[in-house]
Design a protein around this motif. Structure first.
Motif, PDB file in Angstrom:
ATOM      1  N   CYS A  11       0.823  -1.206   0.000  1.00 21.16           N
ATOM      2  CA  CYS A  11       0.000   0.000   0.000  1.00 21.16           C
ATOM      3  C   CYS A  11       0.860   1.261   0.000  1.00 21.16           C
ATOM      4  O   CYS A  11       1.926   1.306   0.619  1.00 21.16           O
ATOM      5  N   ASP A  12       0.400   2.276  -0.671  1.00 19.00           N
ATOM      6  CA  ASP A  12       1.134   3.542  -0.745  1.00 19.00           C
ATOM      7  C   ASP A  12       1.196   4.240   0.608  1.00 19.00           C
ATOM      8  O   ASP A  12       2.027   5.116   0.805  1.00 19.00           O
ATOM      9  N   CYS A  13       0.343   3.839   1.569  1.00 16.40           N
ATOM     10  CA  CYS A  13       0.405   4.439   2.905  1.00 16.40           C
ATOM     11  C   CYS A  13       1.665   3.995   3.643  1.00 16.40           C
ATOM     12  O   CYS A  13       2.041   4.585   4.647  1.00 16.40           O
ATOM     13  N   GLY A  14       2.333   2.929   3.145  1.00 19.92           N
ATOM     14  CA  GLY A  14       3.571   2.469   3.744  1.00 19.92           C
ATOM     15  C   GLY A  14       3.403   1.373   4.781  1.00 19.92           C
ATOM     16  O   GLY A  14       4.384   0.803   5.249  1.00 19.92           O
ATOM     17  N   ASP A  15       2.179   1.035   5.153  1.00 21.04           N
ATOM     18  CA  ASP A  15       1.936  -0.015   6.136  1.00 21.04           C
ATOM     19  C   ASP A  15       2.105  -1.368   5.459  1.00 21.04           C
ATOM     20  O   ASP A  15       1.337  -1.710   4.557  1.00 21.04           O
ATOM     21  N   HIS A  18      -0.703  -3.843   4.722  1.00 21.10           N
ATOM     22  CA  HIS A  18      -1.564  -3.624   3.565  1.00 21.10           C
ATOM     23  C   HIS A  18      -0.781  -4.045   2.329  1.00 21.10           C
ATOM     24  O   HIS A  18      -0.098  -3.239   1.712  1.00 21.10           O
ATOM     25  N   GLN A  19      -0.867  -5.310   1.977  1.00 18.13           N
ATOM     26  CA  GLN A  19      -0.096  -5.812   0.845  1.00 18.13           C
ATOM     27  C   GLN A  19      -0.815  -6.968   0.184  1.00 18.13           C
ATOM     28  O   GLN A  19      -1.688  -7.586   0.773  1.00 18.13           O
ATOM     29  N   ASP A  64     -10.872  -4.720   3.307  1.00 14.06           N
ATOM     30  CA  ASP A  64      -9.764  -3.811   3.576  1.00 14.06           C
ATOM     31  C   ASP A  64      -9.362  -3.237   2.238  1.00 14.06           C
ATOM     32  O   ASP A  64      -9.928  -3.607   1.211  1.00 14.06           O
ATOM     33  N   GLU A  65      -8.450  -2.357   2.224  1.00 14.01           N
ATOM     34  CA  GLU A  65      -8.064  -1.772   0.945  1.00 14.01           C
ATOM     35  C   GLU A  65      -6.557  -1.653   0.837  1.00 14.01           C
ATOM     36  O   GLU A  65      -5.845  -1.659   1.836  1.00 14.01           O
ATOM     37  N   ILE A  67      -3.888   0.802  -1.409  1.00 14.06           N
ATOM     38  CA  ILE A  67      -3.764   1.957  -2.293  1.00 14.06           C
ATOM     39  C   ILE A  67      -2.507   1.765  -3.128  1.00 14.06           C
ATOM     40  O   ILE A  67      -1.410   1.695  -2.584  1.00 14.06           O
ATOM     41  N   ASN A  69       0.182   3.187  -5.714  1.00 14.41           N
ATOM     42  CA  ASN A  69       0.661   4.446  -6.276  1.00 14.41           C
ATOM     43  C   ASN A  69       0.799   4.283  -7.787  1.00 14.41           C
ATOM     44  O   ASN A  69       0.568   3.206  -8.339  1.00 14.41           O
TER      45      ASN A  69
END
Length: 91
Positions: A11-15, A18-19, A64-65, A67, A69
């Motif tokens: 995920c672009d949020c860096g967490d 979230h992959q 869940d989602e 994001i 990039n």
């Protein structure tokens, strides 16, 4: 013997929770999507389970989602395009 290929998307949020990973064999017409599920404490999972038993659900559903990039979106598009092209050429 065929080798399984993997592409990791975070995920672009860096967490890193979230992959997802897309896996595939070159000689097979399948893509495998593996999603990392969020881990919660035992008591949080128990509470969620009790709510589930009694039919309580989020009004948004259970999801869940991730994001993506621009760079990862392009990489995913290229991967899917390559796989589709190879499937079409294989007949």
């Amino acid at each position: 013997m065929s080798i399984m290929n993997h592409e990791l998307f975070v995920c672009d949020c860096g967490d890193i929770q979230h992959q997802f990973v897309i896996s595939y064999f070159d000689d097979e017409k399948n893509l495998y999507l593996s999603v990392c599920l969020y881990r919660q404490s035992f008591f949080r999972r128990l509470w969620t389970g009790i709510q589930y038993i009694f039919g309580k659900q989020s009004k948004y559903g259970a999801f869940d989602e991730i994001i993506l990039n621009e760079e990862d979106s392009e990489r995913l598009r290229n991967l899917l395009s390559e796989r589709l092209d190879s499937w079409k050429s294989a007949g």
